[in-house]
Scaffold this motif. Structure first.
Motif, PDB file in Angstrom:
ATOM      1  N   ALA A  22       0.821  -1.213   0.000  1.00 41.35           N
ATOM      2  CA  ALA A  22       0.000   0.000   0.000  1.00 41.35           C
ATOM      3  C   ALA A  22       0.857   1.267   0.000  1.00 41.35           C
ATOM      4  CB  ALA A  22      -0.917  -0.007   1.219  1.00 41.35           C
ATOM      5  N   PRO A  23       0.416   2.283  -0.734  1.00 37.24           N
ATOM      6  CA  PRO A  23       1.135   3.563  -0.743  1.00 37.24           C
ATOM      7  C   PRO A  23       1.196   4.193   0.643  1.00 37.24           C
ATOM      8  CG  PRO A  23      -0.478   3.444  -2.525  1.00 37.24           C
ATOM      9  CD  PRO A  23      -0.744   2.276  -1.633  1.00 37.24           C
ATOM     10  N   HIS A  24       2.156   5.077   0.835  1.00 40.32           N
ATOM     11  CA  HIS A  24       2.323   5.749   2.117  1.00 40.32           C
ATOM     12  C   HIS A  24       1.031   6.480   2.512  1.00 40.32           C
ATOM     13  CE1 HIS A  24       4.224   7.880   5.394  1.00 40.32           C
ATOM     14  NE2 HIS A  24       3.731   9.018   4.921  1.00 40.32           N
ATOM     15  N   GLY A  30     -11.971  -2.928   6.031  1.00 39.41           N
ATOM     16  CA  GLY A  30     -12.774  -4.092   5.681  1.00 39.41           C
ATOM     17  C   GLY A  30     -12.319  -5.382   6.327  1.00 39.41           C
ATOM     18  N   SER A  31     -12.317  -6.451   5.538  1.00 35.51           N
ATOM     19  CA  SER A  31     -11.999  -7.774   6.067  1.00 35.51           C
ATOM     20  C   SER A  31     -10.550  -7.898   6.516  1.00 35.51           C
ATOM     21  CB  SER A  31     -12.307  -8.842   5.011  1.00 35.51           C
ATOM     22  OG  SER A  31     -13.694  -8.904   4.754  1.00 35.51           O
ATOM     23  N   ILE A  51      -8.748  -7.483  -0.685  1.00 30.96           N
ATOM     24  CA  ILE A  51      -8.458  -6.692   0.512  1.00 30.96           C
ATOM     25  C   ILE A  51      -8.771  -5.230   0.207  1.00 30.96           C
ATOM     26  CG2 ILE A  51      -6.629  -5.855   2.048  1.00 30.96           C
ATOM     27  CD1 ILE A  51      -5.313  -8.546   1.853  1.00 30.96           C
ATOM     28  N   ASP A  52      -9.493  -4.602   1.109  1.00 30.54           N
ATOM     29  CA  ASP A  52      -9.849  -3.188   0.952  1.00 30.54           C
ATOM     30  C   ASP A  52      -8.802  -2.309   1.626  1.00 30.54           C
ATOM     31  OD1 ASP A  52     -12.714  -3.099  -0.249  1.00 30.54           O
ATOM     32  OD2 ASP A  52     -12.833  -4.645   1.305  1.00 30.54           O
ATOM     33  N   ILE A  53      -8.341  -1.297   0.885  1.00 34.21           N
ATOM     34  CA  ILE A  53      -7.355  -0.369   1.425  1.00 34.21           C
ATOM     35  C   ILE A  53      -7.805   1.055   1.141  1.00 34.21           C
ATOM     36  CG2 ILE A  53      -4.966   0.442   1.303  1.00 34.21           C
ATOM     37  CD1 ILE A  53      -4.089  -2.342   0.624  1.00 34.21           C
ATOM     38  N   ALA A  62      -3.969  -3.210  -7.725  1.00 29.62           N
ATOM     39  CA  ALA A  62      -3.300  -4.470  -8.057  1.00 29.62           C
ATOM     40  C   ALA A  62      -4.293  -5.599  -7.850  1.00 29.62           C
ATOM     41  CB  ALA A  62      -2.063  -4.663  -7.181  1.00 29.62           C
ATOM     42  N   ARG A  63      -3.997  -6.743  -8.408  1.00 27.51           N
ATOM     43  CA  ARG A  63      -4.906  -7.878  -8.280  1.00 27.51           C
ATOM     44  C   ARG A  63      -5.102  -8.229  -6.802  1.00 27.51           C
ATOM     45  NH1 ARG A  63      -3.422 -13.653 -10.826  1.00 27.51           N
ATOM     46  NH2 ARG A  63      -2.064 -13.633  -9.011  1.00 27.51           N
ATOM     47  N   GLY A  64      -6.338  -8.377  -6.419  1.00 28.29           N
ATOM     48  CA  GLY A  64      -6.643  -8.712  -5.041  1.00 28.29           C
ATOM     49  C   GLY A  64      -6.761  -7.509  -4.126  1.00 28.29           C
ATOM     50  N   ILE A  65      -6.570  -6.309  -4.669  1.00 27.07           N
ATOM     51  CA  ILE A  65      -6.676  -5.077  -3.889  1.00 27.07           C
ATOM     52  C   ILE A  65      -7.841  -4.248  -4.405  1.00 27.07           C
ATOM     53  CG2 ILE A  65      -5.562  -2.920  -3.226  1.00 27.07           C
ATOM     54  CD1 ILE A  65      -4.186  -5.263  -1.991  1.00 27.07           C
ATOM     55  N   ARG A  66      -8.674  -3.776  -3.490  1.00 26.84           N
ATOM     56  CA  ARG A  66      -9.744  -2.851  -3.869  1.00 26.84           C
ATOM     57  C   ARG A  66      -9.461  -1.518  -3.182  1.00 26.84           C
ATOM     58  NH1 ARG A  66     -15.921  -4.575  -3.150  1.00 26.84           N
ATOM     59  NH2 ARG A  66     -15.230  -4.795  -0.971  1.00 26.84           N
ATOM     60  N   ILE A  67      -9.221  -0.500  -3.977  1.00 28.84           N
ATOM     61  CA  ILE A  67      -8.906   0.820  -3.448  1.00 28.84           C
ATOM     62  C   ILE A  67     -10.182   1.513  -2.985  1.00 28.84           C
ATOM     63  CG2 ILE A  67      -7.949   3.094  -3.974  1.00 28.84           C
ATOM     64  CD1 ILE A  67      -5.867   0.885  -3.863  1.00 28.84           C
ATOM     65  N   ARG A  68     -10.158   2.001  -1.771  1.00 24.70           N
ATOM     66  CA  ARG A  68     -11.251   2.793  -1.225  1.00 24.70           C
ATOM     67  C   ARG A  68     -10.709   4.205  -1.016  1.00 24.70           C
ATOM     68  NH1 ARG A  68     -16.287   0.203  -1.289  1.00 24.70           N
ATOM     69  NH2 ARG A  68     -15.979  -1.997  -0.784  1.00 24.70           N
TER      70      ARG A  68
END
Length: 259
Positions: A22-24, A30-31, A51-53, A62-68
């Motif tokens: 994850a970026p700085h 989330g989960s 994964i929610d970030i 990226a694959r498997g990452i959902r940006i919030r």
């Protein structure tokens, strides 16, 4: 992110890898945050898929990452550090996993699970909900909190409790401790009615273990002597609940006692 080829990639490793990617200034939500808060029913399976970030700006995903994206500062108390990772607090996490789930019953079960494992009360979510006013799904979560109960030890228990209430039966007490005449604990019912002496147990795979079965048999004998009606529930019974609901309803009104 890379790991040794011999490494067993667990949900915890996936969460840590996502945090390192994850970026700085990012915040795990989330989960992924639920897993850090020890939630064990939904989070381990969910983080394997996504994964929610929360991120500032618009970084490339990226694959498997959902940006919030979060355009404003988090309210005080909404962020904590768990295992060296900045994530949403248990209360904020419970609200987020609820508002990001579309099914109402699933929402209730997820909120129950986060509260139970992080040892916070459903009532403690009210200030967090108020601070999140205007965010998508928050009003829906607010309307569902009256059905939530942090004492629920598993999603099947939550679903069974909702089933009983919607059938017009009294609201049962989750994790009801049953004691003998000397005040010694002999069992904990998943759901129960103390006044009517009706104890409900959800039988999972765990109850097929020999030692667990032997303890259950001992507890059943003790409860029978004390006048408790025992109802054991399986996943199959919950799929066709008519007979189960009649059984519990009859138990609540036996000997002319009102439910």
């Amino acid at each position: 992110m890379y790991v040794d080829a011999m490494c067993v990639v667990t949900p915890s490793i996936i969460v840590r890898a996502a945090a390192l990617w994850a970026p700085h200034g990012s915040v795990l939500g989330g989960s992924g945050a639920a897993l850090l808060h020890r939630e064990r029913w939904y989070a381990p399976k969910t983080v394997v898929r996504r994964i929610d970030i929360y991120c500032v700006g618009a970084p490339r995903s990226a694959r498997g990452i959902r940006i919030r994206r979060h355009p404003r500062q988090f309210p005080p108390g909404h962020l904590v550090e768990e295992q060296g990772i900045v994530c949403t607090s248990a209360a904020r996490t419970a609200v987020d996993v609820g508002r990001w789930e579309n099914d109402d019953d699933e929402t209730i079960a997820r909120i129950d699970a986060v509260c139970n494992r992080s040892r916070i009360t459903v009532d403690s979510l009210a200030p967090t909900v108020d601070q999140m006013r205007g965010l998508h799904g928050v009003n829906r979560v607010r309307s569902l909190l009256r059905w939530c109960d942090e004492r629920a030890a598993s999603p099947p228990e939550t679903r069974l409790r909702l089933m009983l209430i919607r059938a017009g039966l009294p609201t049962p007490t989750p994790q009801l401790i049953i004691r003998n005449e000397y005040g010694e604990k002999i069992a904990t019912a998943d759901l129960g009615y103390e006044r009517q002496k009706v104890a409900i147990f959800y039988d999972s795979e765990l109850h097929r273990d020999k030692s667990t079965w032997e303890f259950d048999a001992w507890a059943n004998a003790q409860m029978a002597e004390l006048g408790w009606e025992r109802v054991r529930v399986t996943a199959q019974m919950m799929r066709t609940p008519g007979t189960l609901l009649r059984q519990i309803g009859t138990a609540l009104t036996r000997d002319g006692r009102p439910g």
